[in-house]
Structure formats: C-alpha cells, structure tokens
Write a protein that holds these residues in place. Sequence first.
Motif, mmCIF file in Angstrom:
data_model
loop_
_atom_site.group_PDB
_atom_site.id
_atom_site.type_symbol
_atom_site.label_atom_id
_atom_site.label_comp_id
_atom_site.label_asym_id
_atom_site.label_seq_id
_atom_site.Cartn_x
_atom_site.Cartn_y
_atom_site.Cartn_z
ATOM 1 N N UNK A 130 0.832 -1.202 0.000
ATOM 2 C CA UNK A 130 0.000 0.000 0.000
ATOM 3 C C UNK A 130 0.868 1.254 0.000
ATOM 4 N N UNK A 131 0.529 2.209 -0.839
ATOM 5 C CA UNK A 131 1.246 3.480 -0.858
ATOM 6 C C UNK A 131 0.326 4.568 -1.372
ATOM 7 N N UNK A 132 0.722 5.818 -1.125
ATOM 8 C CA UNK A 132 -0.046 6.935 -1.636
ATOM 9 C C UNK A 132 -1.494 6.891 -1.198
ATOM 10 N N UNK A 133 -2.404 7.088 -2.159
ATOM 11 C CA UNK A 133 -3.823 7.150 -1.824
ATOM 12 C C UNK A 133 -4.331 5.846 -1.234
ATOM 13 N N UNK A 134 -3.808 4.703 -1.702
ATOM 14 C CA UNK A 134 -4.266 3.411 -1.181
ATOM 15 C C UNK A 134 -3.927 3.275 0.306
ATOM 16 N N UNK A 135 -2.739 3.748 0.673
ATOM 17 C CA UNK A 135 -2.308 3.652 2.067
ATOM 18 C C UNK A 135 -3.229 4.457 2.976
ATOM 19 N N UNK A 136 -3.445 5.727 2.642
ATOM 20 C CA UNK A 136 -4.257 6.576 3.505
ATOM 21 C C UNK A 136 -5.732 6.195 3.482
ATOM 22 N N UNK A 137 -6.211 5.791 2.307
ATOM 23 C CA UNK A 137 -7.610 5.361 2.237
ATOM 24 C C UNK A 137 -7.845 4.155 3.135
ATOM 25 N N UNK A 138 -6.948 3.156 3.039
ATOM 26 C CA UNK A 138 -7.087 1.949 3.852
ATOM 27 C C UNK A 138 -6.964 2.279 5.335
ATOM 28 N N UNK A 139 -6.029 3.162 5.673
ATOM 29 C CA UNK A 139 -5.823 3.516 7.073
ATOM 30 C C UNK A 139 -7.039 4.254 7.636
ATOM 31 N N UNK A 141 3.298 7.354 8.521
ATOM 32 C CA UNK A 141 2.461 8.537 8.280
ATOM 33 C C UNK A 141 3.382 9.706 7.932
ATOM 34 N N UNK A 142 3.149 10.329 6.789
ATOM 35 C CA UNK A 142 3.953 11.483 6.401
ATOM 36 C C UNK A 142 3.712 12.641 7.358
ATOM 37 N N UNK A 143 4.692 13.508 7.455
ATOM 38 C CA UNK A 143 4.623 14.586 8.441
ATOM 39 C C UNK A 143 3.415 15.487 8.244
ATOM 40 N N UNK A 144 3.033 15.716 6.984
ATOM 41 C CA UNK A 144 1.909 16.614 6.761
ATOM 42 C C UNK A 144 0.591 16.036 7.252
ATOM 43 N N UNK A 152 10.650 18.821 2.494
ATOM 44 C CA UNK A 152 9.759 18.328 1.452
ATOM 45 C C UNK A 152 9.700 16.813 1.592
ATOM 46 N N UNK A 153 8.579 16.323 2.089
ATOM 47 C CA UNK A 153 8.483 14.894 2.321
ATOM 48 C C UNK A 153 9.002 14.513 3.694
ATOM 49 N N UNK A 154 9.246 13.251 3.864
ATOM 50 C CA UNK A 154 9.643 12.742 5.167
ATOM 51 C C UNK A 154 8.442 12.158 5.888
ATOM 52 N N UNK A 155 8.680 11.155 6.701
ATOM 53 C CA UNK A 155 7.566 10.482 7.358
ATOM 54 C C UNK A 155 7.962 9.921 8.717
ATOM 55 N N UNK A 156 6.953 9.508 9.453
ATOM 56 C CA UNK A 156 7.132 8.954 10.793
ATOM 57 C C UNK A 156 6.545 7.556 10.853
#
Length: 444
Positions: free
Chosen positions: A82-91, A107-110, A315-319
């Motif tokens: 899962x990545x991008x829209x699929x990741x957040x939609x599923x979550x 989860x990306x910082x934004x 620009x970018x980065x995640x936790x």
Amino acid sequence: MSRFIKVAAAATAAMLALAACGGGGDTTTDTSAAKGSEADVTAALAKGGNLTVWAWDGTVKDVAAGFEKKYPNVKINLVSALSGDKHYTALQNAVAAGSGGPDVAQVEYFAVLQFALSKALANLSGYGAESLKSEFTPGPWAAVTPNGGVYGLPLDSGPMAMFYNKEVFDKAGITAPPATWAEYVEAARKLHTANPKQYITGDTGDAGFTTSMIWQAGGKPYQVSGNDVTINFADPGAAKYATTWQPMITEKLVASIPPWTDEWFKALGDGTIASLVTGAWMPGNLASGAKAAAGKWRVAPMPQWEAGGKATAENGGSSLGVMDKSANKALAYAFVKYAAAEEGKDLRIKAGAFPSTTKDLNSPEFLGTEFPYFGGQKANEILAQSAKDVVSGWSYLPFQVYANSVFNDSAGKAYVSATPLTDSLKAWGEQSAKYGKEQGFTVK
C-alpha cells in the motif's frame, strides 16, 4: 519518496468518518499519553507477540528482519504494497471501522496532525518517547509532536536541495548552479532557449512543492490553535512564491510531465529535465530511476529568495506511529523506537535512507560518503547543512490530507488555464476552508 498524494473520492468519504470519530465535534488533540510505561515496553519485548506494520518505505523490510532477529519471539507482518492514496484510504477506513488496521503505520509529516486530532494515533509520551527529543533534528520532531503529545517517531526527513544535471547546465552556458530563485528563473529561460526540448525542471502542480516553497520564503499560510484555523494565501511568503514562479508557468519553462512516471524518469535520464529542487531522499530515486545520467548530476544548496540567505524547508519525510486501536501498544512502540532511534535506524541509513537523527547527520562517515551518481561528490555535506537551515514555525492544516487531495482542483488551474497562481492559491485556501468548517473547525 515524497508522496504528496491526490486522495481519491473514497478517501474523502473516509476522511469524513475519520474526523467524526473524534466524537462530539471535539477537535482538540488528546494529549493524554497511552496507558503504559517504559517497564511495560520491556515486559512486552520479553513476552513477544505479533505486530502488523503498514509502511511503503523499502528500508522498513530490513528493520522488520532485524527486529525479529533480535527478538525471536516477535513476528512482524509487514504490509508494504500500500502506498499513496491506497495507504491513507485503507488507514482511514480502518480507523472509521474500528478494526482491521495495523499496530504501526507510516504517516507522512503533513498528515500527523490530522491523525492525532482524530485520536487515531496513540500519544507515546507514557512510554518515554519525550526523552528522545534531543536525538532528532527540530523539523521532524516538531512534526510528530503537535499540541504537546508525541504521535510517532521521525523515520526520515526531507531537507531540500537542488539536484541538477551539470552536463546539461554546462552546454547551456550555465556555469554555476543558481544561488537565488531569480537566477533560477533566468537559468530556466537560458536553458530552454538553447534547446527548446529541454527544461530546467518539471512541474505539473504539486501541493507538497508549493507549500515547501512558501515555507522556505518564510510564509505561514496555515495557523492552527486547537480548533481555530487561519488560512491566508495573501501571506507575504505565499505572495513571494507566486509572483516569482508565475513566469515559469506562463512562459512554459517547466516540463509538463507527470512525476514518478516512466516518462518522467526517462526525462531525468536523457536531459529533458535538468534539475529538481526537492527533498534529501532523492539520490536513491535518481540512481535507480535515471541510470542513464549517472555521473552527470550534482547537488547544490537550495536557491534562496534573497542573495546570501541560508533558508531551507522540508519536502516529504515520514514517521512511524502506533495506532490507538492496537491491542499491543507497548510492543508496537518498541518496534517504532527500534526503527527510528536504535539498530533499525542504522540499517535504514545503510540502505540509503536520509536520517533525521542529529548524531548521524554530523557523523564523519555520513558526511564523507562519496556518491558515484553525483560524480563522487560528498552530497551529504550539503543535505545535512540544509537540515540545519530549515525555517522554523511552519504548520500544516489539521486536514492537510484533504487539502492536498484537492490541490489540482483549485491551485492546479494555474497550470492549465490563464488563472494567475495568486488567484488559484486563494481558491485552494477557500476550498480547504470550506471543508474545515464542515468538519467542525472554526476557520478564518
């Protein structure tokens, strides 16, 4: 890889459920820590168990293997497809349903504030997470600690720099990388005049790039205080970006090739696109996706808004965060800590991840790394300095995932019509504000 994604309609519907699950319109972050202690973490590691981790970052695979080797009684189920829209939609769907989600999620910082406000992410302060503050650079740490809680640990960071094709620049008579944005625009004209098939960069409209540019310019278009949100794209930093970047669009000085496509990587490899101003996670993507240009590219500091400046942005980065619905939060936190601040962090850096830890950014080994792709340049020296120069005080919206998803519906019109960038940014702010009010925020 930075993914300032366009969330599908299904994600928007899930967002409504996610915001609502905070209960009673209360959008104040829950700063109470998850019930538990450092002793509980030690006990959980001794007991073992199963953890499900959702993460697209390829280096997390090495982390999972290392964690299982160190703690043989722990089994990690890594879901990396899962990545991008699929990741957040599923979550978001899992949060709304109250089941079916992971124990740990990337989860990306934004997006951290949004998931913290909905109480989807656990506050890790009770497990001693606050004691790790000094280990991380200020930008990433600030991103995971909105309103006093600790809602994850920084996995990486994306301080910005300019990646450029020196061979293309030299042929166009650009003898030095542009030091200011005004010089960058002039270089764009010079390069495109010399070869109309070449562009200094590609830009089809991207929320992440736009907000990062405004961030670097000292802009603060988003102000958040509890339930109160102010959105202001008449902000001086936003105006500075819009007026400077407008000629790049109007004069067609940027390539209109969708990023992260095969065509885009081919353009990076054959010189059609000659530079990118983006996050420090880019070297590995260039080396693997634009192999034809190996040895031709270099890294330079991010162009400045004022001559002699040293301001940068992320620009970018995640936790990695622990989901509040996890049945094994203590063990989940142990995995997050291992990945972000212990041996797993070293495994990720070895695999090419850009660290968010102060010690690693300052280590002679890291700074002295020579990059064959960049002609043997010690690129980390520039990237590490950028991490130190990130402008402080930036805020994301508590519904930034939604705002980014509708960027092209409003701000993106500047790229496909005669709508000025200043007007399209204003429209983006208005569309975001409307949504925020519908979710119960007081938006001005």
